[in-house]
Design a protein around this motif. Structure first.
Motif, PDB file in Angstrom:
ATOM      1  N   ARG A  30       1.031  -1.322   0.108  1.00  0.00           N
ATOM      2  CA  ARG A  30      -0.272  -0.151  -0.519  1.00  0.00           C
ATOM      3  C   ARG A  30       0.512   1.036  -0.120  1.00  0.00           C
ATOM      4  N   THR A  31       2.056   1.511   0.568  1.00  0.00           N
ATOM      5  CA  THR A  31       3.343   2.293   1.074  1.00  0.00           C
ATOM      6  C   THR A  31       3.562   2.035  -0.582  1.00  0.00           C
ATOM      7  N   ARG A  32       3.469   1.477  -1.507  1.00  0.00           N
ATOM      8  CA  ARG A  32       4.087   1.655  -2.742  1.00  0.00           C
ATOM      9  C   ARG A  32       2.647   2.048  -3.052  1.00  0.00           C
ATOM     10  N   VAL A  33       2.244   1.529  -3.449  1.00  0.00           N
ATOM     11  CA  VAL A  33       1.055   1.926  -4.227  1.00  0.00           C
ATOM     12  C   VAL A  33       1.193   3.364  -4.216  1.00  0.00           C
ATOM     13  N   LYS A  34       1.016   4.290  -3.118  1.00  0.00           N
ATOM     14  CA  LYS A  34       0.567   5.333  -2.605  1.00  0.00           C
ATOM     15  C   LYS A  34       2.077   5.850  -2.814  1.00  0.00           C
ATOM     16  N   ARG A  35       2.854   5.587  -2.924  1.00  0.00           N
ATOM     17  CA  ARG A  35       4.269   6.616  -3.446  1.00  0.00           C
ATOM     18  C   ARG A  35       3.973   6.869  -4.948  1.00  0.00           C
ATOM     19  N   ALA A  36       3.788   5.704  -5.995  1.00  0.00           N
ATOM     20  CA  ALA A  36       3.901   5.798  -7.534  1.00  0.00           C
ATOM     21  C   ALA A  36       2.394   6.796  -7.742  1.00  0.00           C
ATOM     22  N   TRP A  37       1.580   6.745  -6.918  1.00  0.00           N
ATOM     23  CA  TRP A  37       0.610   7.340  -6.781  1.00  0.00           C
ATOM     24  C   TRP A  37       0.046   9.034  -6.755  1.00  0.00           C
TER      25      TRP A  37
END
Length: 557
Positions: free
Chosen positions: A4-11
């Motif tokens: 989730r943190t990775r997805v949030k950083r990508a977003w």
């Protein structure tokens, strides 16, 4: 969580920049959509957590009910086992009492007439099962209590060493020696021999007369009547005991079941107890169902309330976190504004400093140029003035030389001697006056110094010098005395030097006021020549002035 943190950083990387004002609405929409997704994800997590908590709560309630049921079953089993033990103990006690009473009755029925029988010793000893050989323990006799008393205990029989050793057998003593020993013992005196008195003889036993023939029968009749009365009283006691213990008798009858009617009554009682037990079980089942429904309703209400409270708690936590984020953002904004204002002030201060430095440098350059020009101008002025002065001096010197040469040609020797005499007089007479003044000052100061010398040396002589008759008067002064006297002399010389220096300064001041300046010689009418005078004062010789006068008179002779 990491995904989730990775997805949030990508977003966050895909978000449009903040400095682009045209895409602020798009950035806001994307952030709102992401926030809705996060809220939905959190609601799902909260729902899962609540379901897990509910399942855990139901499991705990089920476990508690099972534990309570097991506890009640264990309690009932314990009560049942305790009642069984009590029943067995009571039955065993009743049986023992029954056996004892039966033994007593059989023992009484053996001798109904109550005749007294003597003990038949021959019969007792001939019967090996009698009380003589095998007494009963309930009477209080234990034949095996001291059975170890008749056993032979010997070391030669119990131990291996005793069996291996040979017993020592003593030889028999002959009879002659025994007789001699007895004779010797008879000859000895008896120390503890005393006379024993015979006891008083007992009196004769009295004899009772024989009763008549009718008295014995009468006595037997009385005894029989007493037995009847005692039997009746015992029957009354038995009846009272039966009435008191009627429940126990009924229980014995139920256990034995001797009659059919009693068995039928027992069956009816058991059916009645079973019916009552069924009714009680039905009642308890209904009560348990009601309690279960109540617990379910209360549990549902409790679950709803806990769910609401947990959601409210999560909402409050989120609000506080958002508020904390806003406070942090506001603080960051203020810090950035403060840093920006600090940088702006620093830039302005640096700009002012650079302007001031530039002004100072330009001023220094201007002053340097001014000084350079001033030095050039002054140098040119000095050079021109020097050249003009040299030309003027040469011209004046030529004129003075011409005049001097003309005067020397016309001057006689008497005029030259007169000029020299006047010069010497003007230098020597003031020196004589100064010497006189210096002598007067020294004489006035000498009196004070002599008085101080007398006071100091007189005190030393009075404190140090011994009386003339003492042995220490003839001895030379000690090193400490010499050192003290030397120190006092140095102090006196120092004081004298200070006083002389003061007098010398006073004389110099007066001399300056009385002596003529040297430039007056140039204006004298008797000075057609060049004169150089040197006055040197030597510091090593105080109160003395050495005046060396060198007068060079050109063409004086």
């Amino acid at each position: 969580m990491i995904e989730r943190t990775r997805v949030k950083r990508a977003w966050e990387a895909t978000l449009p920049p903040m400095d682009d004002l045209s895409q602020l609405d798009k950035r806001k929409r994307m952030m709102d959509e992401m926030e809705r997704k996060e809220w939905a994800f959190r609601e799902d997590e909260i729902q899962k957590l609540q379901e897990a908590r509910l399942a855990l709560l139901m499991g705990l309630l089920r476990q508690r009910e099972e534990v309570q049921q097991e506890a009640t079953v264990d309690r009932l089993d314990l009560k049942y086992s305790q009642h069984q033990r009590d029943e067995k103990s009571k039955l065993s006690k009743i049986r023992n009492d029954y056996i004892i009473s039966m033994r007593k009755l059989t023992a009484k029925r053996k001798n109904v007439e109550g005749k007294l029988k003597r003990r038949d010793i021959i019969k007792d000893y001939s019967n090996y099962s009698s009380q003589t050989y095998a007494p009963l323990s309930r009477i209080g006799l234990f034949p095996d209590r001291h059975s170890q008393r008749n056993m032979v205990k010997s070391r030669y029989l119990d131990t291996y060493e005793g069996l291996m050793t040979e017993p020592c057998i003593k030889a028999p003593v002959p009879k002659a020696l025994k007789e001699e020993k007895t004779r010797v013992e008879q000859k000895k005196t008896l120390r503890f021999l005393f006379k024993t008195e015979k006891s008083v003889p007992r009196p004769q036993t009295p004899v009772v007369d024989e009763p008549p023939e009718g008295d014995e029968e009468r006595e037997l009749a009385v005894i029989y009547l007493q037995k009847l009365l005692r039997g009746r009283s015992i029957q009354n006691q038995m009846f009272e005991g039966k009435e008191k213990r009627l429940e126990l008798i009924q229980e014995l009858r139920t256990t034995h079941a001797l009659q059919r009617e009693e068995q039928e009554l027992q069956r009816a009682d058991t059916q009645l107890t079973l019916a009552l037990q069924r009714q009680r079980e039905q009642h308890t089942h209904k009560a348990s169902l009601v309690e279960g429904y109540q617990a379910a309703v209360a549990g549902a209400e409790l679950v709803d309330m806990l769910d609401f409270l947990s959601k409210e708690l999560i909402r409050l936590q989120e609000e506080r976190r958002i508020h904390a984020f806003t406070l942090l953002a506001e603080r960051d904004r203020r810090l950035r504004e403060a840093e920006e204002s600090g940088r702006r002030q620093m830039e302005e201060r640096r700009r002012r400093e650079e302007d001031e430095i530039f002004k100072q440098v330009m001023r220094v350059h201007q002053e340097t140029v001014d000084l350079y020009l001033e030095d050039i101008i002054l140098g040119t002025l000095d050079q021109t003035a020097d050249q003009q002065a040299r030309q003027e001096i040469r011209r004046v010197a030529e004129e003075v030389n011409n005049i001097a040469y003309a005067m020397e040609e016309t001057r006689s020797s008497l005029q030259s001697e007169e000029i020299v005499a006047e010069l010497v007089y003007s230098f020597l007479i003031p020196e004589v006056q100064k010497i006189n003044v210096r002598d007067r000052v020294r004489q006035s100061q000498r009196r004070h110094l002599q008085a101080a010398h007398q006071i100091i040396h007189g005190g030393e002589e009075s404190s140090v010098a011994p009386p003339p008759g003492s042995p220490g008067a003839q001895r030379p002064p000690s090193p400490s005395d010499r050192a003290s006297s030397q120190l006092l002399e140095e102090m006196l010389t120092h004081v004298e030097q200070k006083l002389e220096g003061a007098g010398r300064r006073e004389e110099e001041r007066r001399e300056r006021s009385t002596t003529l300046p040297l430039h007056s010689l140039g204006s004298s009418k008797y000075c057609p020549c060049s004169v150089s005078q040197q006055l040197t004062v030597m510091d090593s010789e105080p109160l003395k002035f050495h005046i060396s006068i060198s007068i060079f008179v050109h063409n004086a002779t």
